[in-house]
Design a protein around this motif. Structure first.
Motif, PDB file in Angstrom:
ATOM      1  N   VAL A  50      -4.971 -12.632  12.072  1.00 28.83           N
ATOM      2  CA  VAL A  50      -4.116 -11.490  11.753  1.00 28.83           C
ATOM      3  C   VAL A  50      -3.486 -10.961  13.040  1.00 28.83           C
ATOM      4  O   VAL A  50      -4.169 -10.782  14.048  1.00 28.83           O
ATOM      5  CB  VAL A  50      -4.940 -10.366  11.081  1.00 28.83           C
ATOM      6  CG1 VAL A  50      -4.061  -9.150  10.817  1.00 28.83           C
ATOM      7  CG2 VAL A  50      -5.576 -10.881   9.802  1.00 28.83           C
ATOM      8  N   PHE A  55       0.078  -7.316  10.021  1.00 27.58           N
ATOM      9  CA  PHE A  55      -0.599  -6.156   9.443  1.00 27.58           C
ATOM     10  C   PHE A  55       0.419  -5.140   8.923  1.00 27.58           C
ATOM     11  O   PHE A  55       0.290  -4.621   7.808  1.00 27.58           O
ATOM     12  CB  PHE A  55      -1.502  -5.508  10.499  1.00 27.58           C
ATOM     13  CG  PHE A  55      -2.232  -4.293  10.016  1.00 27.58           C
ATOM     14  CD1 PHE A  55      -3.339  -4.412   9.187  1.00 27.58           C
ATOM     15  CD2 PHE A  55      -1.811  -3.019  10.366  1.00 27.58           C
ATOM     16  CE1 PHE A  55      -4.011  -3.288   8.731  1.00 27.58           C
ATOM     17  CE2 PHE A  55      -2.470  -1.891   9.921  1.00 27.58           C
ATOM     18  CZ  PHE A  55      -3.576  -2.027   9.101  1.00 27.58           C
ATOM     19  N   SER A  58       2.158  -6.526   5.834  1.00 26.80           N
ATOM     20  CA  SER A  58       1.245  -6.562   4.699  1.00 26.80           C
ATOM     21  C   SER A  58       1.130  -5.177   4.052  1.00 26.80           C
ATOM     22  O   SER A  58       1.176  -5.044   2.831  1.00 26.80           O
ATOM     23  CB  SER A  58      -0.132  -7.049   5.152  1.00 26.80           C
ATOM     24  OG  SER A  58      -0.984  -7.213   4.052  1.00 26.80           O
ATOM     25  N   GLU A 244      -7.959 -13.734  -0.455  1.00 27.88           N
ATOM     26  CA  GLU A 244      -7.734 -12.495   0.284  1.00 27.88           C
ATOM     27  C   GLU A 244      -6.463 -11.800  -0.186  1.00 27.88           C
ATOM     28  O   GLU A 244      -5.625 -12.399  -0.852  1.00 27.88           O
ATOM     29  CB  GLU A 244      -7.680 -12.775   1.787  1.00 27.88           C
ATOM     30  CG  GLU A 244      -6.522 -13.662   2.216  1.00 27.88           C
ATOM     31  CD  GLU A 244      -6.417 -13.778   3.724  1.00 27.88           C
ATOM     32  OE1 GLU A 244      -6.854 -12.845   4.421  1.00 27.88           O
ATOM     33  OE2 GLU A 244      -5.910 -14.791   4.208  1.00 27.88           O
ATOM     34  N   PHE A 246      -4.551 -10.136   2.116  1.00 26.06           N
ATOM     35  CA  PHE A 246      -3.761  -9.877   3.310  1.00 26.06           C
ATOM     36  C   PHE A 246      -2.571 -10.823   3.370  1.00 26.06           C
ATOM     37  O   PHE A 246      -2.724 -12.044   3.329  1.00 26.06           O
ATOM     38  CB  PHE A 246      -4.628 -10.039   4.553  1.00 26.06           C
ATOM     39  CG  PHE A 246      -3.929  -9.620   5.816  1.00 26.06           C
ATOM     40  CD1 PHE A 246      -3.917  -8.292   6.192  1.00 26.06           C
ATOM     41  CD2 PHE A 246      -3.263 -10.546   6.586  1.00 26.06           C
ATOM     42  CE1 PHE A 246      -3.255  -7.900   7.335  1.00 26.06           C
ATOM     43  CE2 PHE A 246      -2.595 -10.162   7.726  1.00 26.06           C
ATOM     44  CZ  PHE A 246      -2.595  -8.829   8.104  1.00 26.06           C
TER      45      PHE A 246
END
Length: 510
Positions: A50, A55, A58, A244, A246
Motif C-alpha cells: 500500500v 490509500f 481507495s 480485501e 483496499f
C-alpha cells in the motif's frame, strides 16, 4: 541526571527518558502493525504494498461508491412512488446507473482503462454477456458497456442495505433464483430489449485464474435462443482482490469478442460439452490477452513496488536501474519463453523477476555473492515458484545445466583467469542451441570506458556492490578467443553511446 538536585537537569533527564521510551514503544508496537498492514493481507504478502497515493484513492473511491449507492437507492424509492410508465422509469434509472458507474470508474484517473472492441459490438440486440470474475470492479465494467443490461448478482449484494434497493429496482436477478424462475424474468427483460450479464465462474477468483464454468449462462442462452457475447477482463484482480477491500491503482484491459451461437456444432452436442468447450476457449483467450497486457513496462511497476519500504536508497536505485535497463525488454525479446535460465551475479534479481513474470514456462535461477541482496529479493512477493535466488560464489559452484546463462555486469569483479573459467564452465553446461549472454564494459573502448569504470569504482568503494578483487574489465578479443576454440556462434551488440558496455551473445551450435 534524573537524580540531580537541579530542577533543570531533572527536566532534561525526564524529557530524554520519555523520548527514548516513546521511540521504543512506537518501534515495537505501532511500526510493526503498520508495516504488516502495508505489506500483507488476509491471504499473505501483497504483490504491491500500500502506498499513500493508493490509500487516498481507495478512501475517495469508497466514499463515492457508498454515497452513490445510497443516492441511487433513494432515487429508486422515489421512482417507485411516482406515477408514469414503469418501463420508461426503469430505462431512465438504467441510464443513471450507467453514468454513475462511469463516474466511479473514471474517478480513479491514475488507472488506465483500455477497451478493445474490434468488431464494433453495440449491445443493441439482447444477448447473454459472459465475463471472467476477478473483482467487484468487473460488475461496473459490464455496466459501462450498455445501460440496457441486467446482472445476476449474489445474495449479499441483492440484499445490501446501501445499494440493494437500487439493484432490485433495476431488475437485477439474484443468483440463488432457480433456472425456471430466472428464465421467466429474463424473458420479460429480453422482450424489453435488455441483455443479461452473468459470471459463469459464479464467484470471484483470488489469483486471476479462470475457474470451472457453471452451466447457467449456457442453459439460458439455449432456452431463450440468445447469442453469447464473451468479454475477457484483465487487471482488476491486482487492483481490488477478493480477500480485501483496499483499492490500488492499476491497468484495466477489456476485450469484447464476436457473438457466439450456443447451437454452433463446434461447441459440442449437449450442454455439458458446450460449457466445457467455451470454458477452454475462454481460458485460451484470457492467456492471450494476459500476454499482450502484461508487458515489461506493466510488470516493471510490480517489481519497483516490491522494493519500497526497504530503505530510500534501495527504492531510488531500483527505479533508476530498471528505467536505465528499459524494463529489460531486450533480454525478454532474445530469451526464449520456456527453458531453464541461470542468472550469474543476479544482484537484487530485477532481471530474473522480469523474465519469470513474463512467462511461467521459464525457470529462473539467480546466484549472487552478496547475501544481503539475495535475502532482499527472496522476500519479494512477486517472486513465483518458477524463480529462485541463492547466495553463492559463481566461480566455485557447480553450474546447473541451462538453456540460457546470463552474466550481466558481473565478470569485471573477477581476475582474468576466473573470468575465463566461469565462461568455459557456462559453455560446457549450456544445452544444445542454448545461449550465453554477457554484458560488460569493453576496456578496449578507452574513451567510453572511463565513465563505466568510474561508476563501478564508486559502487564498490561505497559498499553498494561487494567484491574481493580489483576490478578487471573484459575485452571483445578475449571472448572471441574462447569462442573460436569451440562449437559456438558469436554476436556482438553495441547500443550504447556514452559507456563501454557491450552485449555478447554466444550460441551453442546443434
Amino acid at each position: 541526571l534524573i537524580f540531580a538536585r537541579h530542577p533543570a537537569l531533572q527536566s532534561i533527564a525526564m524529557m530524554s527518558i520519555i523520548g527514548i521510551l516513546s521511540v521504543v514503544l512506537i518501534t515495537f508496537s505501532i511500526e510493526p502493525v503498520l508495516f504488516r498492514w502495508l505489506t500483507t493481507y488476509s491471504k499473505g504478502t501483497r504483490k504491491r504494498p500500500v502506498t499513500f497515493l493508493d490509500f487516498i484513492f481507495s478512501i475517495w473511491s469508497g466514499i463515492l461508491f457508498i454515497g452513490g449507492g445510497a443516492m441511487l437507492s433513494v432515487i429508486a424509492g422515489i421512482l417507485q412512488l411516482l406515477p408514469g410508465d414503469e418501463q420508461k422509469k426503469k430505462l431512465f434509472f438504467h441510464k443513471l446507473l450507467k453514468h454513475s458507474t462511469k463516474a466511479l470508474i473514471y474517478s480513479n484517473f491514475l488507472s488506465p482503462k483500455k477497451f478493445i472492441n474490434p468488431h464494433g459490438e453495440d449491445f443493441s440486440k439482447p444477448a447473454i454477456i459472459i465475463a471472467n470474475h476477478q473483482s467487484h470492479i468487473d460488475l461496473m465494467i459490464l455496466m459501462l458497456q450498455t445501460h440496457k443490461v441486467a446482472v445476476f448478482t449474489n445474495k449479499a449484494n441483492y440484499n445490501n442495505k446501501v445499494y440493494g434497493k437500487a439493484l432490485k429496482y433495476a431488475g437485477f436477478i439474484p443468483a440463488y433464483t432457480g433456472h425456471e424462475d430466472a428464465t421467466k424474468q429474463l424473458a420479460r427483460l429480453v422482450g424489453e430489449g435488455y441483455s443479461l450479464a452473468i459470471f459463469p465462474e459464479g464467484h470471484r477468483t483470488d489469483d486471476s485464474h479462470i475457474r470451472r464454468f457453471h452451466k447457467g449462462a449456457f442453459y439460458l442462452a439455449e432456452k431463450l435462443n440468445l447469442d453469447i457475447i464473451p468479454m475477457v477482463i484483465h487487471g482488476p484482480n491486482e487492483m481490488l482482490k477478493k480477500s480485501e477491500l483496499f483499492l490500488k491503482r492499476g491497468t484495466i484491459t477489456v476485450k469484447i469478442y464476436p457473438r457466439l451461437l450456443i447451437t454452433d456444432s463446434r461447441w459440442g452436442e449437449d450442454l455439458r460439452e458446450k460449457k466445457h468447450a467455451i470454458q477452454e476457449w475462454f481460458r485460451h483467450e484470457y492467456a492471450t490477452l494476459k500476454e499482450e497486457a502484461e508487458t515489461p513496462e506493466y510488470l516493471a511497476g510490480f517489481i519497483k513496488q516490491n522494493f519500497i519500504y526497504k530503505g530510500p536508497i534501495l527504492e531510488w536505485y531500483t527505479k533508476i536501474k530498471i528505467r536505465l535497463e528499459a524494463d529489460y525488454r531486450f533480454f525478454d525479446e532474445i530469451i526464449p519463453r520456456n527453458g531453464i535460465i541461470t542468472d550469474l551475479g543476479c544482484g537484487y534479481g530485477y532481471l530474473g523477476l522480469m523474465l519469470s513474470l513474463r512467462s511461467a514456462a521459464r525457470t529462473v535461477h539467480g546466484f549472487d555473492y552478496d547475501e544481503q541482496k539475495i535475502k532482499t529479493v527472496a522476500h519479494c512477493a512477486v517472486a513465483g515458484s518458477n524463480c529462485t535466488f541463492e547466495q553463492a560464489d559463481i566461480t566455485r559452484i557447480a553450474l546447473p545445466p541451462s538453456d540460457v546463462f546470463i552474466l550481466n555486469d558481473v565478470l569485471h569483479y573477477f581476475p582474468r583467469e576466473k573470468q575465463q573459467d566461469v565462461l568455459l564452465r557456462c559453455m560446457q553446461s549450456v544445452h544444445s542451441k542454448g545461449m550465453i549472454i554477457i554484458r560488460d564494459g569493453d576496456k578496449a573502448l578507452k574513451k567510453r570506458h572511463r565513465g563505466t569504470r568510474l561508476t563501478e569504482l564508486f559502487s564498490t568503494r561505497t559498499g553498494f556492490n561487494k567484491t574481493e578483487h580489483e576490478l578487471e574489465f573484459i575485452s571483445e578479443s578475449m571472448i572471441r578467443d574462447l569462442v573460436d576454440l569451440s562449437n559456438f556462434d558469436f554476436e556482438v551488440i553495441d547500443k550504447t553511446q556514452f559507456t563501454s558496455n557491450k552485449i555478447f551473445i554466444i550460441t551453442k551450435k546443434q
